[in-house]
Design a protein around this motif. Structure first.
Motif, PDB file in Angstrom:
ATOM      1  N   UNK A 175       0.834  -1.195   0.000  1.00  0.00           N
ATOM      2  CA  UNK A 175       0.000   0.000   0.000  1.00  0.00           C
ATOM      3  C   UNK A 175       0.868   1.244   0.000  1.00  0.00           C
ATOM      4  N   UNK A 176       0.188   2.377  -0.172  1.00  0.00           N
ATOM      5  CA  UNK A 176       0.875   3.653  -0.050  1.00  0.00           C
ATOM      6  C   UNK A 176       0.500   4.238   1.306  1.00  0.00           C
ATOM      7  N   UNK A 177       1.509   4.563   2.093  1.00  0.00           N
ATOM      8  CA  UNK A 177       1.280   5.152   3.411  1.00  0.00           C
ATOM      9  C   UNK A 177       1.636   6.630   3.308  1.00  0.00           C
ATOM     10  N   UNK A 178       0.845   7.481   3.954  1.00  0.00           N
ATOM     11  CA  UNK A 178       1.164   8.905   3.943  1.00  0.00           C
ATOM     12  C   UNK A 178       1.763   9.314   5.272  1.00  0.00           C
ATOM     13  N   UNK A 179       2.893  10.013   5.187  1.00  0.00           N
ATOM     14  CA  UNK A 179       3.485  10.587   6.396  1.00  0.00           C
ATOM     15  C   UNK A 179       3.481  12.094   6.198  1.00  0.00           C
ATOM     16  N   UNK A 180       2.961  12.812   7.177  1.00  0.00           N
ATOM     17  CA  UNK A 180       2.856  14.264   7.017  1.00  0.00           C
ATOM     18  C   UNK A 180       4.166  14.974   7.349  1.00  0.00           C
ATOM     19  N   UNK A 181       4.865  14.496   8.377  1.00  0.00           N
ATOM     20  CA  UNK A 181       6.123  15.142   8.747  1.00  0.00           C
ATOM     21  C   UNK A 181       7.157  14.883   7.657  1.00  0.00           C
ATOM     22  N   UNK A 182       7.688  15.955   7.081  1.00  0.00           N
ATOM     23  CA  UNK A 182       8.598  15.836   5.946  1.00  0.00           C
ATOM     24  C   UNK A 182       9.943  15.243   6.355  1.00  0.00           C
ATOM     25  N   UNK A 183      10.509  14.433   5.480  1.00  0.00           N
ATOM     26  CA  UNK A 183      11.860  13.916   5.715  1.00  0.00           C
ATOM     27  C   UNK A 183      11.924  12.413   5.611  1.00  0.00           C
ATOM     28  N   UNK A 184      13.047  11.937   5.077  1.00  0.00           N
ATOM     29  CA  UNK A 184      13.199  10.505   4.879  1.00  0.00           C
ATOM     30  C   UNK A 184      13.167   9.745   6.205  1.00  0.00           C
ATOM     31  N   UNK A 185      13.796  10.333   7.238  1.00  0.00           N
ATOM     32  CA  UNK A 185      13.792   9.689   8.561  1.00  0.00           C
ATOM     33  C   UNK A 185      12.378   9.509   9.087  1.00  0.00           C
ATOM     34  N   UNK A 186      11.566  10.559   8.952  1.00  0.00           N
ATOM     35  CA  UNK A 186      10.178  10.475   9.402  1.00  0.00           C
ATOM     36  C   UNK A 186       9.407   9.415   8.628  1.00  0.00           C
ATOM     37  N   UNK A 187       9.672   9.344   7.325  1.00  0.00           N
ATOM     38  CA  UNK A 187       8.954   8.394   6.477  1.00  0.00           C
ATOM     39  C   UNK A 187       9.293   6.955   6.875  1.00  0.00           C
ATOM     40  N   UNK A 188      10.579   6.685   7.044  1.00  0.00           N
ATOM     41  CA  UNK A 188      10.988   5.320   7.395  1.00  0.00           C
ATOM     42  C   UNK A 188      10.501   4.969   8.800  1.00  0.00           C
ATOM     43  N   UNK A 189      10.512   5.950   9.680  1.00  0.00           N
ATOM     44  CA  UNK A 189      10.006   5.724  11.034  1.00  0.00           C
ATOM     45  C   UNK A 189       8.552   5.257  10.972  1.00  0.00           C
ATOM     46  N   UNK A 242      18.935  15.668  -2.170  1.00  0.00           N
ATOM     47  CA  UNK A 242      20.059  16.131  -1.367  1.00  0.00           C
ATOM     48  C   UNK A 242      20.570  17.461  -1.875  1.00  0.00           C
ATOM     49  N   UNK A 243      21.005  18.300  -0.956  1.00  0.00           N
ATOM     50  CA  UNK A 243      21.579  19.570  -1.318  1.00  0.00           C
ATOM     51  C   UNK A 243      23.023  19.569  -0.837  1.00  0.00           C
ATOM     52  N   UNK A 244      23.975  19.688  -1.770  1.00  0.00           N
ATOM     53  CA  UNK A 244      25.377  19.505  -1.419  1.00  0.00           C
ATOM     54  C   UNK A 244      25.842  20.464  -0.333  1.00  0.00           C
ATOM     55  N   UNK A 245      25.424  21.740  -0.420  1.00  0.00           N
ATOM     56  CA  UNK A 245      25.965  22.706   0.532  1.00  0.00           C
ATOM     57  C   UNK A 245      25.357  22.558   1.907  1.00  0.00           C
ATOM     58  N   UNK A 246      24.051  22.487   1.941  1.00  0.00           N
ATOM     59  CA  UNK A 246      23.404  22.279   3.237  1.00  0.00           C
ATOM     60  C   UNK A 246      23.942  20.997   3.842  1.00  0.00           C
ATOM     61  N   UNK A 247      24.165  19.984   3.013  1.00  0.00           N
ATOM     62  CA  UNK A 247      24.625  18.715   3.546  1.00  0.00           C
ATOM     63  C   UNK A 247      26.111  18.751   3.888  1.00  0.00           C
ATOM     64  N   UNK A 248      26.862  19.640   3.246  1.00  0.00           N
ATOM     65  CA  UNK A 248      28.270  19.821   3.615  1.00  0.00           C
ATOM     66  C   UNK A 248      28.371  20.363   5.030  1.00  0.00           C
ATOM     67  N   UNK A 249      27.561  21.381   5.315  1.00  0.00           N
ATOM     68  CA  UNK A 249      27.532  21.934   6.673  1.00  0.00           C
ATOM     69  C   UNK A 249      27.067  20.860   7.637  1.00  0.00           C
ATOM     70  N   UNK A 250      26.132  20.059   7.192  1.00  0.00           N
ATOM     71  CA  UNK A 250      25.602  19.064   8.113  1.00  0.00           C
ATOM     72  C   UNK A 250      26.600  17.936   8.349  1.00  0.00           C
TER      73      UNK A 250
END
Ligand SMILES: Nc1nc2c(ncn2[C@@H]2O[C@H](COP(=O)(O)OP(=O)(O)O)[C@@H](O)[C@H]2O)c(=O)[nH]1
Ligand SMILES: [Mg+2]
Length: 323
Positions: free
Chosen positions: A64-78, A216-224
């Motif tokens: 099935x397709x599950x909907x997760x409202x909180x944005x982000x891959x971590x939230x989705x997998x959770x 993915x965003x290279x710069x934001x992820x570089x800082x991260x």
């Protein structure tokens, strides 16, 4: 009595993947028709959701397709890990970058009880460096990887792969506290910290097809990356982290104190009064940091003990289920 067939769940987090979600589902269905395919949609602005539903229905696939409202891959997998029940879990991207036909290699060690987590390793085959076009990105990844391997005396080739298989025990005892792309690194850290068995399987990796874009965003992820390194040290090696800062302050205090001591030794009088105050302040801060490090180190020691006891409890209950 024969053992029941193990159930397999395939988790596909998907955010704006209209271009690739259908072929991804088809490829995995072909490789693993008995698996339950769960697409976790996350407020996609395109047709990801409807395409996924259509494809599942057309194929007659379980899932099935599950909907997760909180944005982000971590939230989705959770969300998927919380709501889906299976013996083996497979996690993959919805962007056609991971080889569906190697899914059997990935789940085999889990099925055989040899691994808690199997990682599809994109690096050892040399595919990732050839296919991935973002240099800076590779550099940041390599840095975090070196640190992780060093800290845990491990020799992992790919700590950030998104193609993984897990045992039920792993999934049901893994607290997902991250919300975004830190997920993969966090999974690896969690497994190493808890001394779980990680098996890496070299896989073929392709870059995204034309018209499909990475989230993915290279710069934001570089800082991260820098942030991630600090976080890892703070959580997993608090003593090392705080003692390093403590030593810096102790050294600064010592340097600031040199003229003060010089005054005292040569003239029995201190002219550098502000420096004396500064040196004392630095040494106090150094001492506080050391104390914080020691306290957190004890807490982390007790936390380790607690999770280990929990693990023993799980194993015990599995070996001899309560009546
Ligand atoms: N549900 C959900 N999935 C996401 C989100 N961000 C990324 N993904 C999915 O996670 C997978 C990995 O993302 P991707 O952009 O391919 O990252 P990369 O493989 O590291 O370049 C893809 O299937 C994305 O659709 C999100 O916010 N929510
Ligand atoms: Mg991807």
């Amino acid at each position: 009595m024969t053992k029941p067939m193990p159930t397999i769940a395939l988790i596909l987090p998907a955010y704006n993947e209209a271009a690739t979600i259908a072929p991804t589902i088809e490829a995995f269905y072909q490789a693993l028709p008995e698996a339950r395919i769960v697409v976790v949609n996350n407020n996609s602005a395109d047709a990801t959701r409807s395409i996924a539903e259509q494809t599942l229905a057309q194929l007659g696939a379980k899932g099935e397709v599950v909907d997760e409202l909180a944005q982000g891959k971590g939230n989705a997998v959770r969300r998927a890990f919380l709501s889906v029940d299976a013996d083996v879990y497979v996690l993959a991207d919805a962007d056609l970058t991971y080889p569906a036909d190697q899914v059997h290699d990935l789940i085999a060690p889990v099925l055989e009880g040899r691994a808690d987590m199997v990682v599809g390793d994109r690096r050892s085959g040399g595919h990732y460096n050839a296919e991935n076009k973002r240099r800076f990105h590779n550099f940041g990844n390599a840095l975090v990887q070196k640190l992780v391997n060093r800290l845990f005396a491990a020799r992992l080739a790919d700590i950030m792969s998104g193609y993984r298989a897990f045992s039920r025990t792993f999934v049901k005892s893994y607290p997902i506290l991250v919300s975004g792309f830190q997920l993969e690194t966090d999974m690896t850290l969690h497994s190493l910290h808890r001394r779980m068995r990680i098996v890496e399987i070299p896989i073929a990796y392709r870059d995204r097809p034309e018209g499909s874009y990475s989230k993915l965003n290279t710069f934001a992820d570089g800082a991260s990356v820098i942030f991630t390194i600090a976080q890892i040290l703070r959580y997993y090696r608090p003593l090392l982290f705080f003692v390093s800062f403590s030593l810096l302050f102790a050294l600064a205090g010592f340097i600031a104190a040199i003229p003060v001591f010089h005054d005292w030794i040569t003239e029995r009088y201190i002219h550098h009064l502000p420096l004396a105050v500064l040196a004392a302040a630095f040494e106090i801060v150094a001492f506080l940091l050391l104390a914080v490090g020691l306290i957190l180190d004890s807490i982390s020691h007790h936390e380790k003990m607690r999770t280990e006891l929990h693990q023993l409890d799980l194993e015990r209950r599995q070996a001899r289920p309560e009546p």
